[in-house]
Design a protein around this motif. Sequence first.
Motif, PDB file in Angstrom:
ATOM      1  N   ARG A  71       0.605  -1.310  -0.129  1.00 15.04           N
ATOM      2  CA  ARG A  71       0.079  -0.076   0.052  1.00 15.04           C
ATOM      3  C   ARG A  71       1.170   1.212  -0.205  1.00 15.04           C
ATOM      4  O   ARG A  71       2.089   1.074   0.548  1.00 15.04           O
ATOM      5  N   PRO A  72       0.308   2.359  -0.362  1.00 16.49           N
ATOM      6  CA  PRO A  72       1.269   3.567  -0.350  1.00 16.49           C
ATOM      7  C   PRO A  72       1.962   4.068   1.031  1.00 16.49           C
ATOM      8  O   PRO A  72       3.050   4.358   1.050  1.00 16.49           O
ATOM      9  N   ASP A  73       1.504   3.684   2.109  1.00 16.69           N
ATOM     10  CA  ASP A  73       2.000   3.857   3.311  1.00 16.69           C
ATOM     11  C   ASP A  73       2.087   2.602   4.329  1.00 16.69           C
ATOM     12  O   ASP A  73       2.709   2.822   5.252  1.00 16.69           O
TER      13      ASP A  73
ATOM     14  N   ARG B 234       8.522  10.057   2.773  1.00 17.49           N
ATOM     15  CA  ARG B 234       7.580  11.004   2.254  1.00 17.49           C
ATOM     16  C   ARG B 234       8.031  12.121   1.370  1.00 17.49           C
ATOM     17  O   ARG B 234       9.093  12.323   1.548  1.00 17.49           O
TER      18      ARG B 234
ATOM     19  N   ASN C 243      -7.483  12.699  -3.184  1.00 18.18           N
ATOM     20  CA  ASN C 243      -6.266  12.247  -3.081  1.00 18.18           C
ATOM     21  C   ASN C 243      -5.499  12.705  -1.846  1.00 18.18           C
ATOM     22  O   ASN C 243      -5.642  13.959  -1.495  1.00 18.18           O
TER      23      ASN C 243
ATOM     24  N   GLU D  86       2.374  11.054  -0.653  1.00 19.26           N
ATOM     25  CA  GLU D  86       2.514   9.679  -0.975  1.00 19.26           C
ATOM     26  C   GLU D  86       3.713   8.897  -0.612  1.00 19.26           C
ATOM     27  O   GLU D  86       4.782   9.730  -0.649  1.00 19.26           O
ATOM     28  N   TYR D  87       3.672   8.066  -0.136  1.00 14.56           N
ATOM     29  CA  TYR D  87       4.899   7.380   0.800  1.00 14.56           C
ATOM     30  C   TYR D  87       5.321   6.301  -0.335  1.00 14.56           C
ATOM     31  O   TYR D  87       4.643   5.484  -0.727  1.00 14.56           O
ATOM     32  N   HIS D  88       6.607   6.585  -0.766  1.00 17.66           N
ATOM     33  CA  HIS D  88       7.142   5.732  -1.829  1.00 17.66           C
ATOM     34  C   HIS D  88       8.335   4.777  -1.264  1.00 17.66           C
ATOM     35  O   HIS D  88       9.062   5.119  -0.543  1.00 17.66           O
TER      36      HIS D  88
END
Length: 508
Positions: A103-105, A162, A172, A176-178
């Motif tokens: 998931r994003p985070d 982040r 949104n 967004e955490y990559h």
Amino acid sequence: MVKSTNVSRFDMIVDIFDLNQFRHFRQTEMTTDRVDQLFLFDGLTPATWFALRIQYRLHHRYPGVKSDITTKQDLIFKTKSNMVNDDTVSDEKIIYLDNIVSRPDQLDVSIKSAFDNEPRIKVVVVPELILCDRGVIKANAIQLNHSSVTVINFDLKKANLRQNLIHSNSKNVPYEYHHHACSTLCIYPYIKTIIEQKDELFRGMACNLDLLTLIYILPTLSFMIIVAQQSILKIVKSDVIFCNEFYPIVCLRTINDILYHVAIFVFIKLPKWGLVCDLFKKYKIMAKICFFIGAFCVCETFLYTFFVSVIRFAAIKHPISYQTMFSYGTIKKIIIFMIIFGASLSAITIFYDSCYVFNEENIIIVPIFLNSNIIYFQIIYSIFIYGTLIVASLCLNVLSVYTLCLRRKRRQCINKIEVLYATYSIFTFLTSLLMEFYFVMRIIGNASNVNTSLIAQANLNLLWIGDIISFGDFYFLLITSSYIRNLIYSWFKNTFTLRPQTSETYSL
């Protein structure tokens, strides 16, 4: 640091514990009072889990002070069920990876235990997510469930991943955490149990999963397959854009890279991960197929580098007549020559005995040639043939750059496409040098009495060298060529766009 002159005694004790019967099976020592055969495995029960514990004690003396250093090492293993199975391959694992949800985070990893039917054995894992450039994310140690899958959660918000990218869509989240830069997921298992009324804790071998491989290889291979399939359709339909001096040979290169990565996955990565090792060690033909496909794909890479350099030099030196020199018919002949030459050169490897052997240093099985005379053939094709192609490509690229510089100095018009393709030609040349480095390592390994350690290291280097060569080439074309991008775009558009249903009207 302890100097050897200060060491007074070195002791070693080896204990074997039966994890099925929960008993102390055997103890051997190498001390001043007792000297045994330390690693004595006679009498081990088949198909049984054991824990091997090695305890070291180094006694040393400082001026006026006596001291010692104590450490230990654990090994958890399961004995084979019969004598037919290969002793160098172990298919049993303490923990199994069940699923990964990204998931994003957050990253969720599902794990199962091999001891789910034994409540007296508790498996505790210490998970870590090692990032390429952002350090390590550590999750809390957790005891695995016996009856169900255990889920480990990595909170990516705590890892400073982040990026301050504000989304234009208000629905949104603003950040967004990559975690796509993550490299390796490490899970360190421990076994807790009671043996003869004493609590024991054994540490197993870490379970490592190369997440970076899954992140970039699978999507890239998917794009490459799409480009290859769409390019073939365009060429078969005699599309004017793709039936030229460049894109047919690019199509061959893309197909070759796909074949290369499939071969790497089957013949290198599966044995590296310990999968179907018995199959590779039992049938020698697997090693022959590995070397044949590998030699063919590598040969095509060097030929591609050379012919691209030739075409680019002709395009820059003779911009008017080069399309006549390298017509579509000429390119088809070049492609046929590349395939025949590569297959002929690769077929020679079949006549040399080869097989998969276990390499203790890297703890993997690797394909090697059993005949040391293979070094002469390797020198011929890797040094003389491929070396000649590299030198010729270097000269052609230098002449191309020199010609472009002269034209710019004379203030002649220079097409940006020419500069771009010349840069691409130089890029393919530089990547070919990496492949030559791999060949040098393999030749040295075969020359030093079949040095499996160096050969194993060469095969491991081939994993990232091949990725740079093939994926770097593909993404270079994808970024610079709008036609290649349109192939992918049109495929997605035709595949996922809903077509309106046609209705027919019948009159009564």
